[in-house]
Write a protein that holds these residues in place. Structure first.
Motif, PDB file in Angstrom:
ATOM      1  N   SER A   1       6.473  10.344   4.949  1.00 33.57           N
ATOM      2  CA  SER A   1       6.497  11.795   4.795  1.00 33.57           C
ATOM      3  C   SER A   1       6.215  12.497   6.117  1.00 33.57           C
ATOM      4  CB  SER A   1       5.484  12.240   3.744  1.00 33.57           C
ATOM      5  OG  SER A   1       5.783  11.671   2.479  1.00 33.57           O
TER       6      SER A   1
ATOM      7  N   ARG B   1      -9.791   6.488   7.196  1.00 27.94           N
ATOM      8  CA  ARG B   1     -10.074   6.901   5.824  1.00 27.94           C
ATOM      9  C   ARG B   1     -10.390   5.694   4.953  1.00 27.94           C
ATOM     10  NH1 ARG B   1      -5.792   9.739   1.606  1.00 27.94           N
ATOM     11  NH2 ARG B   1      -7.261   9.942  -0.139  1.00 27.94           N
TER      12      ARG B   1
ATOM     13  N   ASN C   1       0.871  -1.166   0.000  1.00 31.89           N
ATOM     14  CA  ASN C   1       0.000   0.000   0.000  1.00 31.89           C
ATOM     15  C   ASN C   1       0.915   1.226   0.000  1.00 31.89           C
ATOM     16  OD1 ASN C   1      -1.770   2.117   0.525  1.00 31.89           O
ATOM     17  ND2 ASN C   1      -3.049   0.918   1.912  1.00 31.89           N
ATOM     18  N   MET C   2       1.285   1.662  -1.205  1.00 36.79           N
ATOM     19  CA  MET C   2       2.280   2.723  -1.319  1.00 36.79           C
ATOM     20  C   MET C   2       1.768   4.047  -0.776  1.00 36.79           C
ATOM     21  SD  MET C   2       4.886   1.204  -2.226  1.00 36.79           S
ATOM     22  CE  MET C   2       5.869   2.696  -2.224  1.00 36.79           C
ATOM     23  N   THR C   3       0.455   4.257  -0.845  1.00 42.44           N
ATOM     24  CA  THR C   3      -0.094   5.491  -0.264  1.00 42.44           C
ATOM     25  C   THR C   3       0.184   5.549   1.228  1.00 42.44           C
ATOM     26  OG1 THR C   3      -1.844   5.564  -1.931  1.00 42.44           O
ATOM     27  CG2 THR C   3      -2.183   6.836   0.085  1.00 42.44           C
ATOM     28  N   ARG C   4      -0.020   4.419   1.895  1.00 33.12           N
ATOM     29  CA  ARG C   4       0.241   4.378   3.332  1.00 33.12           C
ATOM     30  C   ARG C   4       1.727   4.527   3.629  1.00 33.12           C
ATOM     31  NH1 ARG C   4      -1.421  -1.086   5.945  1.00 33.12           N
ATOM     32  NH2 ARG C   4       0.507  -1.704   4.890  1.00 33.12           N
TER      33      ARG C   4
ATOM     34  N   LEU D   1       4.136   5.966   1.813  1.00 33.25           N
ATOM     35  CA  LEU D   1       4.613   7.321   1.534  1.00 33.25           C
ATOM     36  C   LEU D   1       4.054   8.330   2.534  1.00 33.25           C
ATOM     37  CD1 LEU D   1       4.386   7.344  -2.369  1.00 33.25           C
ATOM     38  CD2 LEU D   1       6.447   7.170  -0.962  1.00 33.25           C
ATOM     39  N   THR D   2       2.807   8.137   2.951  1.00 36.94           N
ATOM     40  CA  THR D   2       2.207   9.070   3.903  1.00 36.94           C
ATOM     41  C   THR D   2       2.913   8.995   5.255  1.00 36.94           C
ATOM     42  OG1 THR D   2       0.056   8.904   2.810  1.00 36.94           O
ATOM     43  CG2 THR D   2       0.084   9.753   5.062  1.00 36.94           C
TER      44      THR D   2
ATOM     45  N   LEU E   1      -5.266   6.982   8.572  1.00 37.90           N
ATOM     46  CA  LEU E   1      -5.299   6.233   7.323  1.00 37.90           C
ATOM     47  C   LEU E   1      -6.299   5.084   7.391  1.00 37.90           C
ATOM     48  CD1 LEU E   1      -1.483   6.100   6.495  1.00 37.90           C
ATOM     49  CD2 LEU E   1      -3.231   7.459   5.337  1.00 37.90           C
TER      50      LEU E   1
END
Length: 239
Positions: free
Chosen positions: A96, A216, A87-90, A92-93, A213
């Motif tokens: 970051s 969401r 889950n690249m969104t998780r 990277l979030t 996350l």
């Protein structure tokens, strides 16, 4: 796989999921640590006209970071109960958020050393070098799981020994002035205490980010279920 029984298959699945968790933790740590160092150095030079570390410090930081990173492969990673996937969104979030948080922590230390303690630049640079070393290695412990540090499996002794050994070597280099100006024990211990405070707050930041996350993702799943339900009702033949 040639051993008798089915337990070897179960063990292979567990090992695969542990490898996945190690790779996830490594990716989050590497992205967070790289971004915080690059951002901090760039902003320091452009905004404050201050070079936070020397070239030799960058080399030492890279060498001391590489040793504990290699031990991530032997860490006691948690085993997921269900199949896992990227889950690249998780990733990277979380990376970051931790990276930006680390940048603010570095600038906080810099302002304390410059404005409150009034130290000259040659003495500030070793302490700035020590902060990402100590706090960065503590970030490895943060990225091992999604909850509190003590919630998951305890880190392997190999990871702990390498992390703490490199932190101690870095502290000795700062205190006694190996390739840099010596600072003494008092400022170095102050940086350690500062890093420990950041570590505690960073744990809360990480947990809060994961919860946001997850909430969401649940909200999106419920929204998709409502849309699918409406489509089913709309396409259902009427008598």
């Amino acid at each position: 796989m040639t051993a008798p029984g089915l337990s070897v298959i179960t063990r292979a699945i567990e090992e695969a999921r542990q490898i996945f968790e190690r790779m996830t933790g490594y990716a989050i740590y590497r992205i967070a640590e790289t971004s915080r160092i690059l951002l901090f150095m760039t902003v320091s030079i452009l905004v404050f006209n201050f070079y936070p570390v020397t070239a030799i410090m960058v080399v030492l930081l890279a060498l001391l970071n590489d040793l504990p990173i290699m031990m991530i492969a032997y860490d006691n990673a948690p085993i997921a109960e269900k199949p896992v996937r990227w889950n690249m969104t998780r990733v990277l979030t979380v990376a970051s958020v931790l990276g930006i948080y680390g940048v603010f922590g570095s600038f906080g230390l810099y302002l304390i050393l410059r404005n409150y303690l009034g130290l000259p630049q040659p003495e500030i640079q070793p302490l700035i070098f020590l902060k990402p070393l100590v706090a960065g290695h503590m970030t490895i412990y943060l990225t091992r799981n999604r909850g509190p540090v003590w919630a998951g499996p305890w880190p392997s002794w190999k990871l702990v020994v390498l992390c703490e050994t490199t932190q101690i070597l870095g502290a000795l280099a700062v205190v006694y002035g190996w390739f840099m100006a010596p600072t003494g024990w008092k400022p170095a211990l102050m940086v350690w205490a500062y890093a420990l405070i950041l570590f505690g707050i960073g744990s809360l930041v990480k947990i809060g980010t994961y919860r946001l996350l997850e909430n969401r993702a649940k909200h999106q799943a419920r929204h998709l279920e409502r849309i699918e339900g409406r489509l089913v009702n709309h396409t259902r033949p009427r008598s």
